[in-house]
Design a protein around this motif. Sequence first.
Motif, PDB file in Angstrom:
ATOM      1  N   ALA A  70      23.292 -52.242  13.822  1.00  0.00           N
ATOM      2  CA  ALA A  70      24.873 -52.202  12.741  1.00  0.00           C
ATOM      3  C   ALA A  70      25.683 -53.274  13.002  1.00  0.00           C
ATOM      4  CB  ALA A  70      25.518 -50.856  13.980  1.00  0.00           C
ATOM      5  N   ILE A  71      25.665 -53.318  11.400  1.00  0.00           N
ATOM      6  CA  ILE A  71      26.616 -53.859  11.366  1.00  0.00           C
ATOM      7  C   ILE A  71      28.329 -53.115   9.847  1.00  0.00           C
ATOM      8  CG2 ILE A  71      25.648 -53.760   8.038  1.00  0.00           C
ATOM      9  CD1 ILE A  71      25.036 -56.856   8.860  1.00  0.00           C
ATOM     10  N   ASP A  72      28.979 -54.768  10.734  1.00  0.00           N
ATOM     11  CA  ASP A  72      30.701 -54.248  10.287  1.00  0.00           C
ATOM     12  C   ASP A  72      30.587 -55.429   9.248  1.00  0.00           C
ATOM     13  OD1 ASP A  72      32.962 -54.062   9.400  1.00  0.00           O
ATOM     14  OD2 ASP A  72      33.863 -53.942  11.592  1.00  0.00           O
ATOM     15  N   ILE A  73      31.205 -55.227   8.166  1.00  0.00           N
ATOM     16  CA  ILE A  73      31.029 -55.999   7.068  1.00  0.00           C
ATOM     17  C   ILE A  73      32.070 -56.082   6.007  1.00  0.00           C
ATOM     18  CG2 ILE A  73      30.666 -57.878   4.820  1.00  0.00           C
ATOM     19  CD1 ILE A  73      27.697 -56.403   5.098  1.00  0.00           C
ATOM     20  N   GLY A  74      33.804 -57.428   6.894  1.00  0.00           N
ATOM     21  CA  GLY A  74      35.248 -57.401   6.120  1.00  0.00           C
ATOM     22  C   GLY A  74      34.851 -58.684   4.983  1.00  0.00           C
ATOM     23  N   GLY A  75      36.149 -58.393   4.743  1.00  0.00           N
ATOM     24  CA  GLY A  75      36.115 -59.371   3.375  1.00  0.00           C
ATOM     25  C   GLY A  75      35.560 -60.532   3.699  1.00  0.00           C
ATOM     26  N   THR A 112      12.708 -49.407  14.742  1.00  0.00           N
ATOM     27  CA  THR A 112      14.580 -49.098  13.987  1.00  0.00           C
ATOM     28  C   THR A 112      14.594 -48.908  12.347  1.00  0.00           C
ATOM     29  OG1 THR A 112      15.152 -50.283  14.779  1.00  0.00           O
ATOM     30  CG2 THR A 112      16.501 -49.567  13.449  1.00  0.00           C
ATOM     31  N   LYS A 113      14.100 -48.080  11.211  1.00  0.00           N
ATOM     32  CA  LYS A 113      14.128 -47.368  10.149  1.00  0.00           C
ATOM     33  C   LYS A 113      15.868 -47.638   9.801  1.00  0.00           C
ATOM     34  CE  LYS A 113       9.570 -47.383  11.080  1.00  0.00           C
ATOM     35  NZ  LYS A 113       8.701 -48.222  10.891  1.00  0.00           N
ATOM     36  N   VAL A 114      16.841 -47.294   9.888  1.00  0.00           N
ATOM     37  CA  VAL A 114      17.860 -47.537   9.517  1.00  0.00           C
ATOM     38  C   VAL A 114      18.876 -48.518  10.368  1.00  0.00           C
ATOM     39  CG1 VAL A 114      20.610 -45.701   9.643  1.00  0.00           C
ATOM     40  CG2 VAL A 114      17.713 -45.129   9.291  1.00  0.00           C
ATOM     41  N   ILE A 115      20.267 -49.114  10.177  1.00  0.00           N
ATOM     42  CA  ILE A 115      21.225 -49.509   9.989  1.00  0.00           C
ATOM     43  C   ILE A 115      22.171 -49.516  10.371  1.00  0.00           C
ATOM     44  CG2 ILE A 115      21.184 -51.340   7.672  1.00  0.00           C
ATOM     45  CD1 ILE A 115      21.656 -53.697  10.011  1.00  0.00           C
ATOM     46  N   GLN A 116      23.220 -48.960  11.027  1.00  0.00           N
ATOM     47  CA  GLN A 116      24.376 -48.410  10.511  1.00  0.00           C
ATOM     48  C   GLN A 116      25.611 -49.133  10.321  1.00  0.00           C
ATOM     49  OE1 GLN A 116      22.425 -46.420  12.559  1.00  0.00           O
ATOM     50  NE2 GLN A 116      23.255 -44.584  11.222  1.00  0.00           N
ATOM     51  N   ALA A 117      26.102 -49.130   9.137  1.00  0.00           N
ATOM     52  CA  ALA A 117      26.848 -50.445   8.396  1.00  0.00           C
ATOM     53  C   ALA A 117      29.211 -49.689   8.104  1.00  0.00           C
ATOM     54  CB  ALA A 117      26.126 -50.192   7.421  1.00  0.00           C
ATOM     55  N   GLY A 137      32.611 -51.073   7.294  1.00  0.00           N
ATOM     56  CA  GLY A 137      33.450 -51.899   6.787  1.00  0.00           C
ATOM     57  C   GLY A 137      33.215 -52.296   4.881  1.00  0.00           C
ATOM     58  N   GLY A 138      34.507 -52.886   4.392  1.00  0.00           N
ATOM     59  CA  GLY A 138      33.890 -52.637   3.210  1.00  0.00           C
ATOM     60  C   GLY A 138      33.233 -53.317   2.450  1.00  0.00           C
ATOM     61  N   GLY A 139      32.321 -54.182   3.526  1.00  0.00           N
ATOM     62  CA  GLY A 139      31.544 -54.978   2.131  1.00  0.00           C
ATOM     63  C   GLY A 139      30.571 -54.454   2.497  1.00  0.00           C
ATOM     64  N   ALA A 140      30.308 -53.409   3.645  1.00  0.00           N
ATOM     65  CA  ALA A 140      28.761 -52.571   3.251  1.00  0.00           C
ATOM     66  C   ALA A 140      28.387 -51.817   1.834  1.00  0.00           C
ATOM     67  CB  ALA A 140      29.572 -51.048   4.552  1.00  0.00           C
ATOM     68  N   TYR A 141      29.229 -51.678   1.412  1.00  0.00           N
ATOM     69  CA  TYR A 141      29.160 -51.619  -0.275  1.00  0.00           C
ATOM     70  C   TYR A 141      28.510 -53.234  -0.692  1.00  0.00           C
ATOM     71  CZ  TYR A 141      31.723 -47.227   1.009  1.00  0.00           C
ATOM     72  OH  TYR A 141      31.652 -46.154   1.865  1.00  0.00           O
ATOM     73  N   LYS A 142      29.258 -53.657  -0.415  1.00  0.00           N
ATOM     74  CA  LYS A 142      29.196 -55.028  -1.867  1.00  0.00           C
ATOM     75  C   LYS A 142      27.353 -55.532  -1.089  1.00  0.00           C
ATOM     76  CE  LYS A 142      30.611 -59.793  -2.541  1.00  0.00           C
ATOM     77  NZ  LYS A 142      31.905 -60.760  -2.027  1.00  0.00           N
ATOM     78  N   PHE A 143      27.091 -55.823   0.071  1.00  0.00           N
ATOM     79  CA  PHE A 143      25.669 -56.333   0.471  1.00  0.00           C
ATOM     80  C   PHE A 143      25.041 -55.267   0.741  1.00  0.00           C
ATOM     81  CE2 PHE A 143      29.174 -59.281   1.592  1.00  0.00           C
ATOM     82  CZ  PHE A 143      28.897 -60.760   1.142  1.00  0.00           C
ATOM     83  N   LYS A 144      24.995 -53.960   0.474  1.00  0.00           N
ATOM     84  CA  LYS A 144      23.536 -52.629   0.942  1.00  0.00           C
ATOM     85  C   LYS A 144      22.355 -52.927   0.594  1.00  0.00           C
ATOM     86  CE  LYS A 144      22.745 -48.264  -0.309  1.00  0.00           C
ATOM     87  NZ  LYS A 144      21.910 -48.262  -0.773  1.00  0.00           N
ATOM     88  N   ASP A 145      22.336 -54.324  -1.129  1.00  0.00           N
ATOM     89  CA  ASP A 145      21.020 -53.914  -1.706  1.00  0.00           C
ATOM     90  C   ASP A 145      20.062 -55.004  -0.758  1.00  0.00           C
ATOM     91  OD1 ASP A 145      21.701 -51.952  -3.596  1.00  0.00           O
ATOM     92  OD2 ASP A 145      21.998 -53.548  -4.735  1.00  0.00           O
ATOM     93  N   LEU A 146      20.899 -56.412  -0.025  1.00  0.00           N
ATOM     94  CA  LEU A 146      20.863 -57.591   0.365  1.00  0.00           C
ATOM     95  C   LEU A 146      20.348 -57.107   1.332  1.00  0.00           C
ATOM     96  CD1 LEU A 146      20.019 -60.896   0.049  1.00  0.00           C
ATOM     97  CD2 LEU A 146      22.848 -60.566   1.362  1.00  0.00           C
ATOM     98  N   ILE A 147      21.010 -56.300   2.583  1.00  0.00           N
ATOM     99  CA  ILE A 147      20.108 -56.105   3.701  1.00  0.00           C
ATOM    100  C   ILE A 147      18.821 -54.784   3.853  1.00  0.00           C
ATOM    101  CG2 ILE A 147      20.707 -54.671   5.728  1.00  0.00           C
ATOM    102  CD1 ILE A 147      23.732 -55.320   5.417  1.00  0.00           C
ATOM    103  N   GLU A 148      19.281 -53.910   3.058  1.00  0.00           N
ATOM    104  CA  GLU A 148      17.826 -53.338   3.475  1.00  0.00           C
ATOM    105  C   GLU A 148      16.653 -53.879   2.501  1.00  0.00           C
ATOM    106  OE1 GLU A 148      19.445 -49.103   1.897  1.00  0.00           O
ATOM    107  OE2 GLU A 148      18.930 -49.937  -0.096  1.00  0.00           O
TER     108      GLU A 148
END
Length: 773
Positions: free
Chosen positions: A38-43, A117-122, A124-135
């Motif tokens: 799981a990941i929590d990405i803030g500012g 694991t096939k999924v990562i729970q995300a 925080g606001g950065g979950a949108y910003k870094f979505k493509d990079l994480i995937e």
Amino acid sequence: MAECGASGSGSSGDSLDKSITLPPDEIFRNLENAKRFAIDIGGSLTKLAYYSTVQHKVARVRSFDYSGKDAEQDHEPPYEISVQEEVTARLHFVKFENTYIEACLDFIKDHLVNTDTKVIQATGGGAYKFKDLIEEKLRLRVDKEDVMTCLIKGCNFVLKNIPHEAFVYQKDSDPEFRFQTNHPNIFPYLLVNIGSGVSIVKVETEDRFEWIGGSSIGGGTFWGLGALLTKTKKFDELLHLASKGQHTNVDMLVQDIYGGAHQTLGLSGNLIASSFGKSAMADRDFSKEDMAKSLLHMISNDIGQLACLYAKLHCLDRVYFGGFFIRGHPVTMRTITYSINFFSKGEVQALFLRHEGYLGAIGAFLKGAEQDNPNQYSWGENYAGSSGLMSSSPELCPTQRARSGTFDLLEMDRLERPLVNLPLLLDPSSYVPDTVDLTDDSLARKYWLTCFEEALDGVVKRAVASQPGSVDAAERAEKFRQKYWSKLQTLRHQPFAYGTLTVRSLLDTREHCLNEFNFPDPYSKVKQKENGVALKCFPRVIRGLDALGWEDRQLALVKGLLAGNVFDWGAKAVSDVLESDPQFGFEEAKMKLQERPWLVDSYSKWLQRLKGPPHKCALIFADNSGIDVILGVFPFVRELLSRGTEVILACNSGPALNDVTYCESLIVAERIAAMDPVVHSALREERLLLMQTGSSSPCLDLSRLDKGLAMLVRERGADLVVIEGMGRAVHTNYHAALCCESLKLAVIKNSWLAERLGGRLFSVIFKYEVPAE
């Protein structure tokens, strides 16, 4: 006889980037066994959470098969020891700056092995910003989770599982953190999350919470207006400016308006009457520092008053503050605390959390792991793998405050058994296990830290000796030495790093570090030998006791308990004697004891009680292996059984020093039963029950006991609690208030502590307490 054991673990890794101080394998530990993320990405900060399975070395004990053998052969030990592997669960949380996110994701990708694991729970606001990079990097699908739900779940989790999680901030104290004992029922509470704006949430149960209010004036307001006023774009630098400023140069105070007349209004002249009030009338420039400080006070006071009003409206007195505006900065905690105290007149307390920065990541992980039901388990902070809370002193600039480059770690181990309060605590909400708070007592803190440093060579030597067949034992022991030494130095400078500093936490940290380097039970062979010797003496001791008159026997039993308690390898005064004089035994220990009257002496009161009706059921917490449990505790247990009292004998679930473990106690009881009909029939008829405490500590926390033990105590109607040993009855629980009779007894085996208590080495504590009617 079933096999039982105790464990230790290790870790592995590679290299990542030269700009990172810690080796990456010490940051992202045990990645090869990671199961879920799981990941929590803030500012500005990323918080990564993952679950792994950790292989432990386990020291197991097992009865020999004596069929066809003479069980009493002198050369025969009472049981055999084997070292095996065991797999347990661990939660890892890593916090780092967003600038490192790509390099960290690359390292994780390169070290993941066979994860399902096939999924990562995300979140925080950065979950949108870094979505493509994480995937792209991890080849995991990103599932976004609601920020507030994750925060609440994370907050509930740390409040339930980390005893010293919450603290109040007191600016003039040294140290400035004052930790709170967690209430057995953490609900209801108010969570004030200060991000860009402010969200105020009332939390009523694990799954029921309600957004009840908020404000658009929050951390983003401070950052935005601060940037306009000071031209400083970085949040931490803005806070640093504020810590150096003097708000009274900018703010209009009550005394500026009313002069001396403010006293007739019942107001302090130093209260802020108008934030930035002086700037409208002064024909001069103001310093960046003063403007930043004024702005910080303005926003903090506004949030504090708002939180206070909502707390009073909903009849709540516990208010936890979190969000990036807080982030452990003393200047923000100080202003929030002042505001809450002022507006509530001290009725509402501003509380902060040691692991506030991890709440979102913890909550996101829990959301993704719901099918495994992680909340059904108890978890414990692993001090060996956690960074601990660091002071964010305003005198230090942000770059100086950074620890280990930019990385912060938290690890939590899943405990084998759920932990609950002892039902016999008089008031669980006010129970504090530890007798002395070393965070407060600087003299005691200095002594005990030095004491543990000086004992380190002996512990290393004992660890190596416990594994004679291991080629790398000396190397691992040296790594243990370095890690524990480093922890002790951290605690010298940051005594609040893992909550309230106590002798118990120092002992537990040492045990965690030993386990980290696969020394699960350094005293296993010592205990095996001493148990064998003591078992051979048991019939003679019992014959001697049975030959005495009733009153003489009661005193002899108590002296036996006390003499047995001398055999504590954790006390240097004793270990020195035991290593230099192998013939030192039970009778020699009796000679060491202080003569009556003892330092604390309630024996006459106890003897008088024994002349009355028998207790229904006694709960006894045992201490050391060998002479202590076999020649001290079991004869005492036997006497209680003979009086018609049922006995629950509780021993550690896992090893610590030479303390007897539950698994060892089963074998010891089996051997004693073969020699003694009283114990034999009591075991067969379940009038004597052996249970585990759920602990692997030389001390005792009665608020975190094995759930099965607590249920049995309630079912059997225990009306006497016996706690023996310095760790369990002096360092902890000396002031513990119970709703039944209790005996706390120990021999003081540390000359500094004895002197502080007004005694001498081998002074006796015999404290019999009866609850007030």
